[in-house]
Write an enzyme that holds these catalytic residues in place. Structure first.
Site, mmCIF file in Angstrom:
data_model
loop_
_atom_site.group_PDB
_atom_site.id
_atom_site.type_symbol
_atom_site.label_atom_id
_atom_site.label_comp_id
_atom_site.label_asym_id
_atom_site.label_seq_id
_atom_site.Cartn_x
_atom_site.Cartn_y
_atom_site.Cartn_z
ATOM 1 N N ARG A 154 -15.983 -6.181 -11.759
ATOM 2 C CA ARG A 154 -15.402 -4.830 -11.864
ATOM 3 C C ARG A 154 -14.669 -4.723 -13.190
ATOM 4 O O ARG A 154 -13.441 -4.643 -13.228
ATOM 5 C CB ARG A 154 -14.408 -4.587 -10.728
ATOM 6 C CG ARG A 154 -14.928 -4.878 -9.354
ATOM 7 C CD ARG A 154 -13.800 -4.821 -8.325
ATOM 8 N NE ARG A 154 -14.262 -5.231 -7.017
ATOM 9 C CZ ARG A 154 -13.457 -5.449 -5.978
ATOM 10 N NH1 ARG A 154 -12.152 -5.281 -6.108
ATOM 11 N NH2 ARG A 154 -13.943 -5.825 -4.814
ATOM 12 N N CYS B 35 -0.818 -7.761 -1.362
ATOM 13 C CA CYS B 35 -0.810 -6.607 -0.439
ATOM 14 C C CYS B 35 0.294 -6.733 0.600
ATOM 15 O O CYS B 35 0.900 -5.738 1.002
ATOM 16 C CB CYS B 35 -2.124 -6.510 0.328
ATOM 17 S SG CYS B 35 -3.604 -6.541 -0.670
ATOM 18 N N HIS C 150 -7.358 0.364 -4.123
ATOM 19 C CA HIS C 150 -6.242 -0.515 -4.493
ATOM 20 C C HIS C 150 -6.637 -1.447 -5.648
ATOM 21 O O HIS C 150 -7.689 -2.066 -5.631
ATOM 22 C CB HIS C 150 -5.712 -1.301 -3.290
ATOM 23 C CG HIS C 150 -5.291 -0.371 -2.173
ATOM 24 N ND1 HIS C 150 -5.114 -0.772 -0.875
ATOM 25 C CD2 HIS C 150 -5.016 0.970 -2.183
ATOM 26 C CE1 HIS C 150 -4.751 0.275 -0.123
ATOM 27 N NE2 HIS C 150 -4.693 1.348 -0.907
ATOM 28 N N ASP D 223 0.826 -1.217 0.000
ATOM 29 C CA ASP D 223 0.000 0.000 0.000
ATOM 30 C C ASP D 223 0.851 1.254 0.000
ATOM 31 O O ASP D 223 0.438 2.293 -0.505
ATOM 32 C CB ASP D 223 -0.893 0.045 1.252
ATOM 33 C CG ASP D 223 -1.943 -1.046 1.266
ATOM 34 O OD1 ASP D 223 -1.917 -1.898 0.358
ATOM 35 O OD2 ASP D 223 -2.787 -1.050 2.184
ATOM 36 N N ASP E 104 -2.220 6.042 -3.095
ATOM 37 C CA ASP E 104 -1.661 4.913 -2.364
ATOM 38 C C ASP E 104 -0.887 4.081 -3.386
ATOM 39 O O ASP E 104 -1.321 3.953 -4.546
ATOM 40 C CB ASP E 104 -2.773 4.039 -1.761
ATOM 41 C CG ASP E 104 -3.377 4.631 -0.492
ATOM 42 O OD1 ASP E 104 -3.099 5.803 -0.175
ATOM 43 O OD2 ASP E 104 -4.146 3.905 0.178
ATOM 44 N N SER F 133 -11.346 -5.974 3.477
ATOM 45 C CA SER F 133 -11.336 -6.279 2.049
ATOM 46 C C SER F 133 -12.507 -7.167 1.675
ATOM 47 O O SER F 133 -13.216 -7.695 2.528
ATOM 48 C CB SER F 133 -10.024 -6.972 1.685
ATOM 49 O OG SER F 133 -8.936 -6.225 2.149
ATOM 50 N N SER F 134 -12.685 -7.360 0.380
ATOM 51 C CA SER F 134 -13.789 -8.183 -0.113
ATOM 52 C C SER F 134 -13.310 -9.623 -0.312
ATOM 53 O O SER F 134 -12.120 -9.932 -0.171
ATOM 54 C CB SER F 134 -14.276 -7.623 -1.444
ATOM 55 O OG SER F 134 -13.334 -7.920 -2.454
ATOM 56 N N ASP G 236 -5.211 -4.259 -6.765
ATOM 57 C CA ASP G 236 -4.731 -5.636 -6.848
ATOM 58 C C ASP G 236 -5.713 -6.727 -6.415
ATOM 59 O O ASP G 236 -5.320 -7.888 -6.269
ATOM 60 C CB ASP G 236 -3.376 -5.787 -6.139
ATOM 61 C CG ASP G 236 -3.348 -5.228 -4.733
ATOM 62 O OD1 ASP G 236 -4.367 -4.682 -4.283
ATOM 63 O OD2 ASP G 236 -2.292 -5.345 -4.077
#
Ligand code: GLY
Length: 380
Positions: free
Chosen positions: A265, A352, A246, A110, A197, A299-300, A248
Site C-alpha cells: 500500500r 489500535c 485506518h 479508533d 474515524d 483486519s488483515s 495504522d
C-alpha cells in the site's frame, strides 16, 4: 506530576509515553451488516452474515492479552486507564437509522484523537459505533476534573442516513474494482456530512496526516482543519489497499524522520514529496509472519506493523511477528514482544488497542518545508 493527577498532552505517536488508555474486550459484538461495514468484511471472510456477541471464551482470551499489555506498560512506569464497557449487544436507534447492535471498546484509537491538550471523540462512520464514545465518558470526566487545561471535545455527531453512503457500492464488487476505486478516491461514504474515524489520523506535531478512505471523507478532513487551525491537515491515500480503513497498519511513524509504509500500500509519488523535502525516510515494513488473520478478525495480516512505540528507542510488537521484530531491532530499537493475536479480532493490534493521554514533548514543526500535493488548504 507537576501538581496534577492527570495531564493530557500528546502531539505524536513516538515521544516517550507516560499515560495511555488500553481497551477491553467485554461484551464485544460482531455487528450486523450496514452500509459501511459491508466494506470491512472481506468477501471470503468467516464473518459474512454472522452477527451477535462474540463467544465468551474468546472474550476471556482477548482480555488476558489486553490485561497483560496494561500490566507490562505499568511496569515500565506508564500510567494506564481502562474504559468502562457497555453492554454492546443493544440496538442503536436514532431518528435517522437503526441497527441491531453496537461493537465494543477494545480499540480506543479508533474513537479518541489526542491532539495536544485535547481529546476529540471522532464522528465515526459506522452506525454500530455511534455510541462507542460512552465507554470513555467516565475517563474524560475524570481528566476534566483533574486537569484544568484538558480540552474535552466531540466532533459533530453524524446523522448517518442513507445519504451518507453510496447505495449499491459493494454490489458484486471484485478486489480489482476495489483497488481501482481506492486509487480513484471513490469510497462508500459520500460527502454529505463530515465523517472521520480517529485511527485514520497520523499525528506528527504540527502536521496531521489523514487517510482518505472508507471511514474518513474529505469533509471530515475539512472539519479537522477548521477545528485545529494551528495545524496543517493533509490528505493521504494508499491505492494498494482494497479495504482502506485506518492508517495504522499502512503508514506508521517510528521516530522523527522515519516512517514504515506497508509495501503493498505504497504512498503515491506526489504525496511523498512532503516527506522527502523534509528529510524523512519512508521504509517498507517487514512482511507479516502469518498468511491469515485469526478467525473472526476484521483486519488483515498487516496488523504485524500495528506496533506501539513507547519512545523513539522502544517499541511493542506482537510476539509472533518475528520479521517485524527483527526489522525494528536492526533499526536500533529495543523490541518488546507482546502476545496479542487473541485480541486482534476484537478491533486490531497494539496501536489500535491503545489511545494516548500523555507523551512527553511539545508541538514540533517536523515538516517546515510545505509543498502542494497533500494539504487540505492551498499553501499561502
Ligand atoms: N486497515 C487495517 C488492516 O490492514 O487490517
Amino acid at each position: 506530576m507537576e501538581g496534577f493527577k492527570t495531564r493530557v498532552e500528546s502531539w505524536d505517536d513516538f515521544s516517550p509515553l507516560k499515560h495511555v488508555i488500553v481497551g477491553r474486550a467485554d461484551h464485544t459484538c460482531i455487528p450486523p451488516s450496514e452500509p459501511a461495514t459491508e466494506a470491512k468484511v472481506p468477501e471470503d471472510s468467516d464473518m459474512r452474515g454472522m452477527w451477535g456477541p462474540r463467544p465468551l471464551e474468546t472474550v476471556e482470551k482477548a482480555n488476558l492479552q489486553l490485561d497483560h499489555l496494561a500490566n507490562l506498560l505499568e511496569k515500565r512506569g506508564i500510567q494506564v486507564d481502562r474504559p468502562t464497557p457497555l453492554q454492546w449487544n443493544q440496538a442503536v436507534i436514532t431518528p435517522d437509522f437503526s441497527t441491531g447492535s453496537m461493537f465494543g471498546c477494545m480499540p480506543p484509537r479508533d474513537v479518541l484523537l489526542t491532539v495536544g491538550k485535547e481529546i476529540l471523540s471522532a464522528a465515526m462512520s459506522f452506525r454500530c459505533r455511534f455510541w462507542e464514545y460512552l465507554a470513555y465518558h467516565g475517563l474524560m470526566q475524570r481528566y476534566f476534573d483533574e486537569d484544568p487545561d484538558f480540552r474535552w471535545e466531540q466532533a459533530p455527531r453524524p446523522r448517518l442516513t442513507e445519504d451518507s453512503y453510496k447505495q449499491g457500492y459493494f454490489d458484486e464488487i471484485t478486489i480489482e474494482e476495489r483497488l481501482k476505486r481506492t486509487a480513484e478516491l471513490n469510497f462508500v461514504t459520500t460527502e454529505d456530512e463530515p465523517l472521520f474515524d480517529a485511527a485514520d489520523v497520523m499525528r506528527i506535531g504540527k502536521d496531521l496526516f489523514c487517510q482518505h478512505g472508507l471511514t474518513t471523507n474529505r469533509r471530515g478532513m475539512e472539519w479537522l482543519q477548521r477545528h485545529f487551525p494551528n495545524h496543517r491537515v493533509h490528505s493521504v491515500n494508499f491505492p494498494g489497499d482494497p479495504y482502506p480503513i485506518h492508517i495504522d497498519a499502512t503508514f506508521v511513524p517510528l521516530r522523527p524522520g522515519l516512517i514504515m509504509n506497508n509495501p503493498k500500500r505504497k504512498l503515491p509519488e506526489t504525496q511523498r514529496k512532503i516527506f522527502e523535502v523534509n528529510g524523512w525516510e519512508i521504509i517498507d515494513a517487514a512482511p507479516p509472519s502469518h498468511t491469515q488473520p485469526p478467525p473472526l478478525c476484521y483486519s488483515s495480516v498487516w496488523l504485524s506493523m500495528n506496533c506501539l512505540v513507547i519512545d523513539p528507542k522502544t517499541v511493542c510488537v506482537e510476539a509472533s511477528e518475528v520479521n517485524q521484530m527483527e526489522q525494528l531491532d536492526k533499526l536500533g530499537m529495543e523490541v518488546i514482544p507482546v502476545p496479542f493475536r487473541d485480541a486482534y479480532p476484537f478491533g486490531g493490534g497494539l496501536h489500535c488497542a491503545t489511545a494516548d493521554v500523555r507523551r512527553e514533548g511539545s508541538c514540533e514543526d517536523l515538516f517546515p518545508k510545505q509543498v502542494e500535493g497533500t494539504r487540505i488548504r492551498p499553501i499561502n
